[in-house]
Design a protein around this motif. Structure first.
Motif, PDB file in Angstrom:
ATOM      1  N   PRO A 191       1.355  -1.166   0.398  1.00  0.00           N
ATOM      2  CA  PRO A 191       0.087   0.229   0.467  1.00  0.00           C
ATOM      3  C   PRO A 191       0.818   1.322   0.055  1.00  0.00           C
ATOM      4  N   ARG A 192       0.548   2.527  -0.011  1.00  0.00           N
ATOM      5  CA  ARG A 192       0.963   3.548  -0.563  1.00  0.00           C
ATOM      6  C   ARG A 192       1.443   4.093   0.465  1.00  0.00           C
ATOM      7  N   GLN A 193       1.078   4.083   1.494  1.00  0.00           N
ATOM      8  CA  GLN A 193       0.922   4.087   2.929  1.00  0.00           C
ATOM      9  C   GLN A 193       1.698   3.779   3.667  1.00  0.00           C
ATOM     10  N   GLN A 194       1.828   2.349   3.524  1.00  0.00           N
ATOM     11  CA  GLN A 194       3.313   2.006   3.567  1.00  0.00           C
ATOM     12  C   GLN A 194       4.845   2.264   3.502  1.00  0.00           C
ATOM     13  N   TYR A 195       4.564   2.522   1.998  1.00  0.00           N
ATOM     14  CA  TYR A 195       5.714   3.441   1.087  1.00  0.00           C
ATOM     15  C   TYR A 195       6.247   4.889   1.818  1.00  0.00           C
ATOM     16  N   ASP A 196       5.399   5.453   2.420  1.00  0.00           N
ATOM     17  CA  ASP A 196       5.412   7.122   2.770  1.00  0.00           C
ATOM     18  C   ASP A 196       5.402   6.691   3.865  1.00  0.00           C
ATOM     19  N   ALA A 197       5.412   5.570   4.996  1.00  0.00           N
ATOM     20  CA  ALA A 197       6.025   5.429   6.216  1.00  0.00           C
ATOM     21  C   ALA A 197       7.604   5.051   6.020  1.00  0.00           C
ATOM     22  N   ALA A 198       7.838   4.433   5.469  1.00  0.00           N
ATOM     23  CA  ALA A 198       9.456   4.134   5.223  1.00  0.00           C
ATOM     24  C   ALA A 198       9.929   5.711   4.502  1.00  0.00           C
ATOM     25  N   VAL A 199       9.247   6.356   4.191  1.00  0.00           N
ATOM     26  CA  VAL A 199      10.181   7.785   3.291  1.00  0.00           C
ATOM     27  C   VAL A 199       9.835   8.006   4.316  1.00  0.00           C
ATOM     28  N   ALA A 201      10.152   7.552   8.070  1.00  0.00           N
ATOM     29  CA  ALA A 201      11.253   7.012   8.550  1.00  0.00           C
ATOM     30  C   ALA A 201      13.449   7.690   7.613  1.00  0.00           C
ATOM     31  N   GLU A 202      12.801   7.208   6.539  1.00  0.00           N
ATOM     32  CA  GLU A 202      13.882   7.815   6.022  1.00  0.00           C
ATOM     33  C   GLU A 202      15.035   9.136   6.528  1.00  0.00           C
ATOM     34  N   LYS A 203      13.771  10.379   5.645  1.00  0.00           N
ATOM     35  CA  LYS A 203      13.711  11.546   6.375  1.00  0.00           C
ATOM     36  C   LYS A 203      13.907  11.326   7.944  1.00  0.00           C
ATOM     37  N   ALA A 204      13.558  10.706   9.100  1.00  0.00           N
ATOM     38  CA  ALA A 204      13.695  11.056  10.311  1.00  0.00           C
ATOM     39  C   ALA A 204      15.372  10.653  10.491  1.00  0.00           C
ATOM     40  N   ALA A 205      15.600   9.973   9.716  1.00  0.00           N
ATOM     41  CA  ALA A 205      16.589   9.130   9.952  1.00  0.00           C
ATOM     42  C   ALA A 205      18.237   9.571   9.233  1.00  0.00           C
ATOM     43  N   ARG A 206      17.933  10.316   8.241  1.00  0.00           N
ATOM     44  CA  ARG A 206      19.353  11.546   8.340  1.00  0.00           C
ATOM     45  C   ARG A 206      18.512  13.333   9.064  1.00  0.00           C
ATOM     46  N   ALA A 207      17.828  12.524   9.230  1.00  0.00           N
ATOM     47  CA  ALA A 207      17.819  14.131  10.111  1.00  0.00           C
ATOM     48  C   ALA A 207      18.855  13.416  12.120  1.00  0.00           C
ATOM     49  N   ALA A 208      18.432  12.598  11.728  1.00  0.00           N
ATOM     50  CA  ALA A 208      18.855  12.191  13.220  1.00  0.00           C
ATOM     51  C   ALA A 208      20.569  11.743  12.948  1.00  0.00           C
ATOM     52  N   VAL A 209      21.573  11.317  11.140  1.00  0.00           N
ATOM     53  CA  VAL A 209      22.766  11.420  11.694  1.00  0.00           C
ATOM     54  C   VAL A 209      22.981  12.938  11.287  1.00  0.00           C
ATOM     55  N   ALA A 210      21.976  13.751  11.270  1.00  0.00           N
ATOM     56  CA  ALA A 210      22.777  15.171  11.036  1.00  0.00           C
ATOM     57  C   ALA A 210      22.392  15.704  12.719  1.00  0.00           C
TER      58      ALA A 210
END
Length: 402
Positions: A191-199, A201-210
């Motif tokens: 479902p599209r919702q799962q993909y949006d959740a993954a996106v 999560a990826e942004k949150a992980a990038r922010a956490a790295v920064a």
């Protein structure tokens, strides 16, 4: 008949001889004992001349002599105004007696000022000495604290880097999920919702790295700060040395202030002028009440009559048999009295050599003059209990050279 004629002739010759005048007789013929008396007189004169010559050959005398003595000036060592004179001309004084007093008020004020400066210097020195252990303790504690802070900062850097690594790992996983979910969502497998959740999560992980990278930077800056503090704290020995130097300087300032106090005390004492030796006052007219005197100015003189001697100027040809220790007799003209003495020393040069204008013999008009050499005679002790002898008196000494 012949015998009768002879007899009258003999009688006649005798009468003629009697009638003739007798020849004159000499004094020695008339006085036969006179020649013995004359011979005795000649011998006596010869013996007297021998002993007289022997007597004067063992004695050297001259009238070029006078009594000498020390003349001790009494002067001021500080400037000031004369407020009291305690001595008069020809007065006998003892060593240490007060002769002149100067106005002491200026020197009393100077002493009070020096004492106040000494108190201030002592307080400063006390504070400087107290700062040495405080500085030592503070610098040692500071060094320990900054070292601990540096160690903590290093630990914090390690933790930040670990969190950064964790955040990067999470970001890589989230990014991989996004790539995988993108293929799946195209095929409508998820479902599209799962993909949006993954996106998300990826942004949150990038922010956490920064964020973790920023945390590492902050931790490293703290390490740098702590290291600079450690470097500064390692100058603790120098800081202690500076504090000790300040304490030493303060101690030197105390010594200087103490010296100033002692000098002020001396100056105050110098306002009272005392006799340096026992003797008789002379030349007192050099000082008057209210007079302003200067350091080194002589105010009067003291003549110690216990220490006098005779300076005799003997001719150079009278010194052949003279040496220290020989007895002498000194005739004092003023009292027509003889005093016992002895030769103390013989001058190192003639009197002319010490004159203001010594003779210059390197000329063509040279005239040889018998020079005189000063000889010092010292009186035997106990001959002048009343101190009748005075420097400058004329005397006639005689030295027994043999």
């Amino acid at each position: 008949m012949a015998e009768q004629e002879i007899l009258p002739a003999q009688q006649k010759g005798e009468e003629q001889r009697r009638s003739e005048p007798e020849p004159a007789r000499s004094y020695f013929q008339e006085h036969p004992q006179a020649k013995w008396a004359l011979l005795f007189l000649v011998v006596a004169l010869a013996v007297a001349a021998y002993f007289l010559r022997k007597h004067y050959a063992t004695r050297e005398s001259t009238d070029d002599a006078q009594i000498d003595g020390n003349i001790v000036p009494a002067g001021s060592r500080v400037s000031g105004t004369v407020i009291k004179i305690n001595a008069q001309d020809n007065q006998q004084v003892e060593a240490g007696a007060v002769l002149v007093e100067l106005d002491p008020r200026d020197y009393q004020v100077a002493l009070q000022k020096a004492e106040a400066q000494l108190a201030d210097a002592r307080a400063t020195a006390h504070a400087a000495r107290a700062a040495v252990p405080i500085t030592t303790t503070n610098t040692a504690s500071q060094l320990g604290n900054v070292k601990a802070a540096a160690q903590a900062a290093s630990t914090e850097v390690a933790d930040a880097r670990a969190r950064q690594a964790e955040a990067e790992a999470n970001y890589e996983k989230a990014a991989a999920d996004v790539r995988r979910y993108a293929e799946l969502v195209k095929n409508d497998e998820i479902p599209r919702q799962q993909y949006d959740a993954a996106v998300a999560a990826e942004k949150a992980a990038r922010a956490a790295v920064a964020s973790r990278q920023a945390g590492v930077a902050v931790a490293q800056s703290r390490v740098t700060q702590a290291e600079s503090q450690v470097s500064a704290a390692q100058t603790a020995p120098q800081q202690v040395a500076v504090t000790e130097a300040r304490a030493s300087g303060a101690g030197a300032a105390v010594q200087e202030a103490e010296a100033a106090v002692r000098q002020a005390q001396l100056n105050l004492e110098y306002t009272v002028i005392r006799a340096a030796v026992s003797g008789v006052i002379s030349k007192k007219e050099n000082v008057q009440l209210g007079q302003i005197v200067q350091p080194g100015q002589p105010l009067m003189a003291i003549v110690p009559l216990d220490d006098i001697w005779v300076t005799v100027n003997f001719k150079e040809n009278q010194l052949k048999n003279m040496h220290p220790g020989q007895p002498a007799t000194i005739h004092v003209d003023a009292y027509n009295r003889d005093y016992r003495a002895h030769v103390d020393s013989i001058g190192a040069a003639t009197g002319a050599r010490f004159s203001l204008l010594p003779p210059e013999n390197a000329t063509g008009n040279y005239v040889k003059v018998v020079q005189r050499v000063p000889v010092k005679l010292v009186f035997e002790k106990g001959q002048d209990p009343q101190h009748l002898l005075r420097p400058g008196m004329s005397v006639a000494p005689t030295v027994m050279t043999k």
